[in-house]
Design a protein around this motif. Sequence first.
Motif, PDB file in Angstrom:
ATOM      1  N   TYR A   1      -6.128 -10.116  -3.946  1.00 10.01           N
ATOM      2  CA  TYR A   1      -6.319 -10.867  -2.709  1.00 10.01           C
ATOM      3  C   TYR A   1      -7.681 -11.556  -2.736  1.00 10.01           C
ATOM      4  O   TYR A   1      -8.712 -10.912  -2.966  1.00 10.01           O
ATOM      5  CB  TYR A   1      -6.216  -9.938  -1.501  1.00 10.01           C
ATOM      6  CG  TYR A   1      -6.413 -10.638  -0.174  1.00 10.01           C
ATOM      7  CD1 TYR A   1      -5.436 -11.473   0.346  1.00 10.01           C
ATOM      8  CD2 TYR A   1      -7.589 -10.474   0.540  1.00 10.01           C
ATOM      9  CE1 TYR A   1      -5.609 -12.134   1.552  1.00 10.01           C
ATOM     10  CE2 TYR A   1      -7.785 -11.123   1.748  1.00 10.01           C
ATOM     11  CZ  TYR A   1      -6.794 -11.950   2.244  1.00 10.01           C
ATOM     12  OH  TYR A   1      -7.002 -12.599   3.432  1.00 10.01           O
TER      13      TYR A   1
ATOM     14  N   TYR B   1     -10.285  -9.161  -4.689  1.00  9.12           N
ATOM     15  CA  TYR B   1     -10.039  -7.723  -4.804  1.00  9.12           C
ATOM     16  C   TYR B   1      -8.686  -7.461  -5.458  1.00  9.12           C
ATOM     17  O   TYR B   1      -7.647  -7.935  -4.992  1.00  9.12           O
ATOM     18  CB  TYR B   1     -10.084  -7.075  -3.423  1.00  9.12           C
ATOM     19  CG  TYR B   1      -9.831  -5.581  -3.434  1.00  9.12           C
ATOM     20  CD1 TYR B   1     -10.721  -4.728  -4.070  1.00  9.12           C
ATOM     21  CD2 TYR B   1      -8.703  -5.041  -2.820  1.00  9.12           C
ATOM     22  CE1 TYR B   1     -10.494  -3.354  -4.098  1.00  9.12           C
ATOM     23  CE2 TYR B   1      -8.474  -3.680  -2.838  1.00  9.12           C
ATOM     24  CZ  TYR B   1      -9.372  -2.837  -3.481  1.00  9.12           C
ATOM     25  OH  TYR B   1      -9.148  -1.484  -3.509  1.00  9.12           O
TER      26      TYR B   1
ATOM     27  N   MET C   1      -8.178   1.759  -0.371  1.00  8.70           N
ATOM     28  CA  MET C   1      -8.751   0.960   0.706  1.00  8.70           C
ATOM     29  C   MET C   1      -8.632   1.682   2.043  1.00  8.70           C
ATOM     30  O   MET C   1      -9.586   1.721   2.831  1.00  8.70           O
ATOM     31  CB  MET C   1      -8.060  -0.400   0.765  1.00  8.70           C
ATOM     32  CG  MET C   1      -8.555  -1.325   1.852  1.00  8.70           C
ATOM     33  SD  MET C   1      -7.487  -1.283   3.318  1.00  8.70           S
ATOM     34  CE  MET C   1      -6.049  -2.172   2.708  1.00  8.70           C
TER      35      MET C   1
ATOM     36  N   PHE D   1      -9.136  -7.901   3.426  1.00  7.45           N
ATOM     37  CA  PHE D   1      -8.214  -7.163   2.560  1.00  7.45           C
ATOM     38  C   PHE D   1      -6.773  -7.682   2.607  1.00  7.45           C
ATOM     39  O   PHE D   1      -5.941  -7.226   1.864  1.00  7.45           O
ATOM     40  CB  PHE D   1      -8.215  -5.691   2.949  1.00  7.45           C
ATOM     41  CG  PHE D   1      -9.427  -4.941   2.491  1.00  7.45           C
ATOM     42  CD1 PHE D   1      -9.556  -4.547   1.170  1.00  7.45           C
ATOM     43  CD2 PHE D   1     -10.444  -4.629   3.370  1.00  7.45           C
ATOM     44  CE1 PHE D   1     -10.676  -3.851   0.741  1.00  7.45           C
ATOM     45  CE2 PHE D   1     -11.572  -3.929   2.959  1.00  7.45           C
ATOM     46  CZ  PHE D   1     -11.698  -3.541   1.641  1.00  7.45           C
TER      47      PHE D   1
ATOM     48  N   ARG E   1      -2.391   0.631  -1.558  1.00  2.48           N
ATOM     49  CA  ARG E   1      -3.660   0.393  -0.875  1.00  2.48           C
ATOM     50  C   ARG E   1      -4.307   1.681  -0.388  1.00  2.48           C
ATOM     51  O   ARG E   1      -5.127   1.676   0.513  1.00  2.48           O
ATOM     52  CB  ARG E   1      -3.455  -0.574   0.283  1.00  2.48           C
ATOM     53  CG  ARG E   1      -2.534  -0.087   1.404  1.00  2.48           C
ATOM     54  CD  ARG E   1      -2.341  -1.184   2.433  1.00  2.48           C
ATOM     55  NE  ARG E   1      -2.028  -0.677   3.756  1.00  2.48           N
ATOM     56  CZ  ARG E   1      -1.990  -1.444   4.849  1.00  2.48           C
ATOM     57  NH1 ARG E   1      -2.242  -2.736   4.750  1.00  2.48           N
ATOM     58  NH2 ARG E   1      -1.723  -0.919   6.034  1.00  2.48           N
TER      59      ARG E   1
ATOM     60  N   TYR F   1      -5.823  -5.004  -6.097  1.00  2.00           N
ATOM     61  CA  TYR F   1      -5.219  -3.749  -5.656  1.00  2.00           C
ATOM     62  C   TYR F   1      -4.709  -2.957  -6.855  1.00  2.00           C
ATOM     63  O   TYR F   1      -4.836  -1.745  -6.917  1.00  2.00           O
ATOM     64  CB  TYR F   1      -4.072  -4.027  -4.684  1.00  2.00           C
ATOM     65  CG  TYR F   1      -4.539  -4.323  -3.276  1.00  2.00           C
ATOM     66  CD1 TYR F   1      -4.603  -3.319  -2.320  1.00  2.00           C
ATOM     67  CD2 TYR F   1      -4.935  -5.609  -2.894  1.00  2.00           C
ATOM     68  CE1 TYR F   1      -5.028  -3.574  -1.028  1.00  2.00           C
ATOM     69  CE2 TYR F   1      -5.367  -5.876  -1.606  1.00  2.00           C
ATOM     70  CZ  TYR F   1      -5.412  -4.859  -0.676  1.00  2.00           C
ATOM     71  OH  TYR F   1      -5.856  -5.119   0.599  1.00  2.00           O
ATOM     72  N   ASP F   2      -4.069  -3.668  -7.775  1.00  2.00           N
ATOM     73  CA  ASP F   2      -3.610  -3.084  -9.030  1.00  2.00           C
ATOM     74  C   ASP F   2      -3.299  -4.249  -9.962  1.00  2.00           C
ATOM     75  O   ASP F   2      -3.737  -5.382  -9.704  1.00  2.00           O
ATOM     76  CB  ASP F   2      -2.398  -2.159  -8.820  1.00  2.00           C
ATOM     77  CG  ASP F   2      -1.180  -2.883  -8.222  1.00  2.00           C
ATOM     78  OD1 ASP F   2      -1.219  -4.123  -8.087  1.00  2.00           O
ATOM     79  OD2 ASP F   2      -0.187  -2.209  -7.907  1.00  2.00           O
TER      80      ASP F   2
END
Length: 302
Positions: free
Chosen positions: A72, A64, A185, A301, A182, A66-67
């Motif tokens: 992660y 994943y 999320m 996450f 985040r 995040y930016d």
Amino acid sequence: MAHPDEYTTRTATKEELALLLDWSITEPGWNISAIDIQALHELDPESILVGEYQGEVVAFITGYKYDDTFAYISYYIVKPEHRGKGFGLSLWMACMGRVKSCTTVCCFAVQAQVDAYKKSGFRADAHKTIEEYVGFGTNSDPLQGALEFGNDSWSVVPLREFSRCEDIVQYDAAANASCAPRQAMIRMLLTKTDGFVATSKKAENYGCVIGYGLISPIQKGYRVGPFVADSSEVAHRLFSALRSITADVSISILIPAFSKQSCRMVESAGFKVHMALQRMFTATPQQVDFGKVYSVCSQGFG
């Protein structure tokens, strides 16, 4: 080694996510959340990859982003009867290829796998061990004594009765300002989990969020996290409320080992360390202020 022409890697379909949950039930140390898997897929369907051999899904991994600065990796698993055939490595390389543009890639590793991740370019941060504590819920009233503290300085309400969820998102962002963003999320998890929110009663910041904690079902029991609070007093009251949701059922919480206030809080409730996870990075991680963080989010996450 299986014939490479018979093995492919691709993004997972929504229908295939149940396989990951099924496999994890018998995997030592795994106790994952269907909510996390669903949230990952809804936030970014391309973050979940599978390895397919002769038409059968034989491996999973999630990566994943995040930016552009942080990704992660988690839920890396190969079906037992297909291990040792190179399927896992091929899927790992596909996932790393997807997140390679990020400045830093992070994962949680059980101690037995730390050396394996080092061979893939990850480095261990000795100060970033995560400990999973496990304890049990209670039969107490979740809000008994929570609405009055000190001189009426703050109150606690169930998440389902709190209408200003965007305030929680912004509070979490401020408390985790040194982390990758985040907000997406957190917004997603707020729609899928239970929990409690603490707000101030002081005149200077009346109604402002000063803490929150989420709790959701996992395969064996429940998991607390994310969990953020302005003070240990607020955190203790929130934790008591969270524990009351799941009377006599096991509860898991992932805590940064160096957060002594978090460790003391859960230990005072009879929680004990179940296992330790090592946070590992591909580059020197940014310094994160965990002053208000009483639990990381999850194994899904980070």
